[in-house]
Scaffold this active site. Structure first.
Site, short mmCIF file in Angstrom:
data_model
loop_
_atom_site.label_atom_id
_atom_site.label_comp_id
_atom_site.label_asym_id
_atom_site.label_seq_id
_atom_site.Cartn_x
_atom_site.Cartn_y
_atom_site.Cartn_z
CD GLU A 11 34.26 9.50 -23.48
OE1 GLU A 11 35.04 9.20 -24.40
OE2 GLU A 11 33.99 8.73 -22.55
CB CYS B 18 32.16 12.46 -10.94
SG CYS B 18 30.70 12.21 -9.90
CG ASN C 69 29.62 -2.09 -18.81
OD1 ASN C 69 29.46 -3.11 -19.49
ND2 ASN C 69 28.61 -1.28 -18.52
CB CYS D 131 26.69 1.78 -17.53
SG CYS D 131 25.08 1.71 -18.19
CB CYS E 69 32.01 4.81 -11.54
SG CYS E 69 31.64 6.10 -12.75
CB CYS F 256 23.86 8.19 -22.37
SG CYS F 256 24.59 8.11 -20.74
N1 SAH Z 1 26.27 9.95 -11.50
C1 SAH Z 1 25.00 9.42 -11.75
C2 SAH Z 1 24.69 9.15 -13.20
C3 SAH Z 1 25.79 8.57 -14.09
S1 SAH Z 1 26.29 6.91 -13.95
C4 SAH Z 1 24.81 8.16 -10.96
O1 SAH Z 1 25.76 7.67 -10.39
O2 SAH Z 1 23.67 7.71 -10.89
C5 SAH Z 1 25.06 5.87 -14.75
C6 SAH Z 1 24.97 4.47 -14.09
O3 SAH Z 1 26.09 3.62 -14.43
C7 SAH Z 1 24.96 4.56 -12.57
O4 SAH Z 1 23.98 3.71 -12.06
C8 SAH Z 1 26.33 4.08 -12.23
O5 SAH Z 1 26.39 3.62 -10.90
C9 SAH Z 1 26.55 2.98 -13.24
N2 SAH Z 1 27.95 2.58 -13.40
C10 SAH Z 1 29.05 3.28 -13.09
N3 SAH Z 1 30.17 2.57 -13.39
C11 SAH Z 1 29.74 1.40 -13.92
C12 SAH Z 1 30.42 0.26 -14.46
N4 SAH Z 1 31.74 0.23 -14.54
N5 SAH Z 1 29.67 -0.75 -14.93
C13 SAH Z 1 28.32 -0.68 -14.91
N6 SAH Z 1 27.62 0.38 -14.43
C14 SAH Z 1 28.33 1.40 -13.93
FE1 SF4 Z 2 30.03 9.96 -10.24
FE2 SF4 Z 2 30.37 7.60 -11.43
FE3 SF4 Z 2 29.50 7.69 -8.91
FE4 SF4 Z 2 27.87 8.46 -10.90
S1 SF4 Z 2 28.67 6.39 -10.57
S2 SF4 Z 2 28.23 9.54 -8.94
S3 SF4 Z 2 29.38 9.39 -12.31
S4 SF4 Z 2 31.52 8.38 -9.65
#
Ligand code: SAH
Ligand code: SF4
Length: 402
Positions: A121, A141, A338, A381, A148, A134
């Site tokens: 996505e 992952c 989220n 996010c 997440c 984005c």
């Molecule tokens: N893997 C990388 C980049 C992708 S995630 C990382 O973890 O940095 C982009 C951002 O969204 C990260 O800061 C992640 O921690 C945050 N994120 C993940 N799940 C989320 C959620 N359910 N609600 C809000 N932010 C979230």
């Molecule tokens: Fe992977 Fe989600 Fe953790 Fe980013 S926040 S490292 S995408 S599991």
């Protein structure tokens, strides 16, 4: 409410296209070498033809060799017999009530046509002063951050540099962002005063970009090249959960803005929320941040902090955050959690987020609260995920003919 558009897409493998490699994702020097090595042009012509192609691919967004009018016809013919300029297929395109767009892109491996296609996505977020794309770096992952959605999808594979760029190229095409392109007719897409729909890139989609360092580096160097797509490095942000050994090379070799998914101020809690912390704990992570090449007040690190109700959102944690970051030129980005199907956390109430932001602000840090965008289409996010699954080694080998 959101609008979902199911575009026509074929799942059939195109046998002709399958054997030809793609030119998307090669550096300009590699492009010249590849043209020469495949007998498309002679040694002397390599650099000149590579520059022409570069312009067609990344400035004009052309996908058909025949449109490359300054390339001699016989060369165009050889090019199309030898290579492809593929973009991902669009499986779905959804538009949120707030104008956010989410695509589900499908990639096939042109070198391994038997391998199952993978899907990722990509999200476009228009704002009044910018348009942010984005981008995903991996299918799934390896990390399992507990809040997440992507973390619940096992890693299927890394995306190639061409596939990372393919997301940007396809998004630009759909947004009418190449010369002669037409904007989608649903309004509000192009931020005020900007001529480009996509002004910023964030590596914040699916996957951990620093676990796919070489491909991410190659793609970002191509996206930022001044004679190509020319997206300023100051407008490209790479977010990492904290892969410490790759933080310094990111600054030195890619030279983009850095974001760190911090989310907790104590190791015991960060071990649970962002399990990579067990490998590289807070002390090592912050040490690497202090040494990030090019760090200054004009080039700050963004620390992302997800606001989880009752978990990490107390006043004491806000104060500890300020203490931890002392001396690092930083911005703190508070992200209301989220939710996603099956998630076990709640979003902090807005009064709590405001109070937390206030403490951080008073300590002199900018601490914008990230407005959730595209929640109605699961584009916010941490909500991204695809159906692609990892095959067993046996099945993979069988498909690859090993
Ligand atoms: N893997 C990388 C980049 C992708 S995630 C990382 O973890 O940095 C982009 C951002 O969204 C990260 O800061 C992640 O921690 C945050 N994120 C993940 N799940 C989320 C959620 N359910 N609600 C809000 N932010 C979230
Ligand atoms: Fe992977 Fe989600 Fe953790 Fe980013 S926040 S490292 S995408 S599991």
């Amino acid at each position: 409410m959101s609008v979902a558009l199911n575009l026509d897409h074929s799942t059939a493998i195109r046998p002709q296209a399958a054997a030809r490699p793609s030119l998307i994702g090669l550096s300009k020097a590699q492009l010249a070498e590849t043209l020469i090595a495949n007998g498309v042009v002679g040694e002397k012509e390599g650099r000149m033809r590579a520059s022409q192609l570069w312009n067609w691919l990344y400035v004009n967004g052309v996908t058909d060799f025949d449109r490359m009018t300054n390339v001699a016809k016989p060369v165009r013919q050889k090019l199309s017999n030898t290579f492809i300029l593929d973009r991902p297929e669009i499986v779905t395109e959804q538009v949120s009530m707030d104008g956010t767009r989410k695509w589900l892109f499908r990639f096939r491996d042109p070198q391994n046509p038997n391998m199952p296609a993978v899907e990722v996505e990509t999200v476009y977020i228009p704002e009044s002063d910018r348009g942010t794309l984005c981008v995903s770096s991996q299918v799934g992952c390896t990390l399992t951050c507990s809040f997440c959605h992507t973390g619940t999808q096992k890693l299927v594979r890394n995306l190639t540099a061409g596939e990372i760029l393919g997301q940007i190229l396809m998004a630009r095409e759909r947004l009418g962002d190449f010369p002669g392109g037409s904007r989608p007719d649903d309004g509000g897409l192009v931020p005020g005063g900007e001529t480009r729909a996509i002004t910023n890139i964030v590596m914040m989609g699916m996957g951990e970009p620093l676990y796919n360092y070489d491909n991410v580096k190659q793609a970002l160097l191509i996206a930022s090249a001044g004679d190509g797509m020319s997206i300023s490095k100051r407008r490209i942000t790479l977010s990492t959960s904290g892969v410490v050994p790759y933080i310094e090379p990111t600054g030195r070799e890619i030279d983009v803005m850095l974001a760190i998914s911090l989310h907790a101020v104590r190791d015991d809690l960060r071990d649970v929320l962002v399990p990579i912390n067990k490998k590289w704990p807070l002390k090592e992570l912050l040490e690497a941040c202090r040494k990030y090449p090019g760090l200054s007040n004009a080039r700050r690190i963004t620390f992302e902090y997800v606001m989880l109700d009752g978990i990490n959102d107390s006043d004491a944690e806000a104060k500890e955050l300020v203490r931890l970051l002392a001396g690092i030129p930083a911005k703190i980005n508070l992200i209301p959690f989220n939710p996603w199907p099956g998630s076990n956390y709640g979003t902090s109430p807005s009064s709590r987020i405001e109070r937390f932001a206030d403490i951080v602000n008073r300590a002199g840090y900018a601490s914008p609260v990230r407005t959730p965008r595209g929640r109605d289409i699961f584009a916010a996010c941490g909500q991204l995920k695809s159906e692609s699954e990892r095959l067993s080694k046996k099945d993979r080998d069988a498909l690859a003919g090993v």
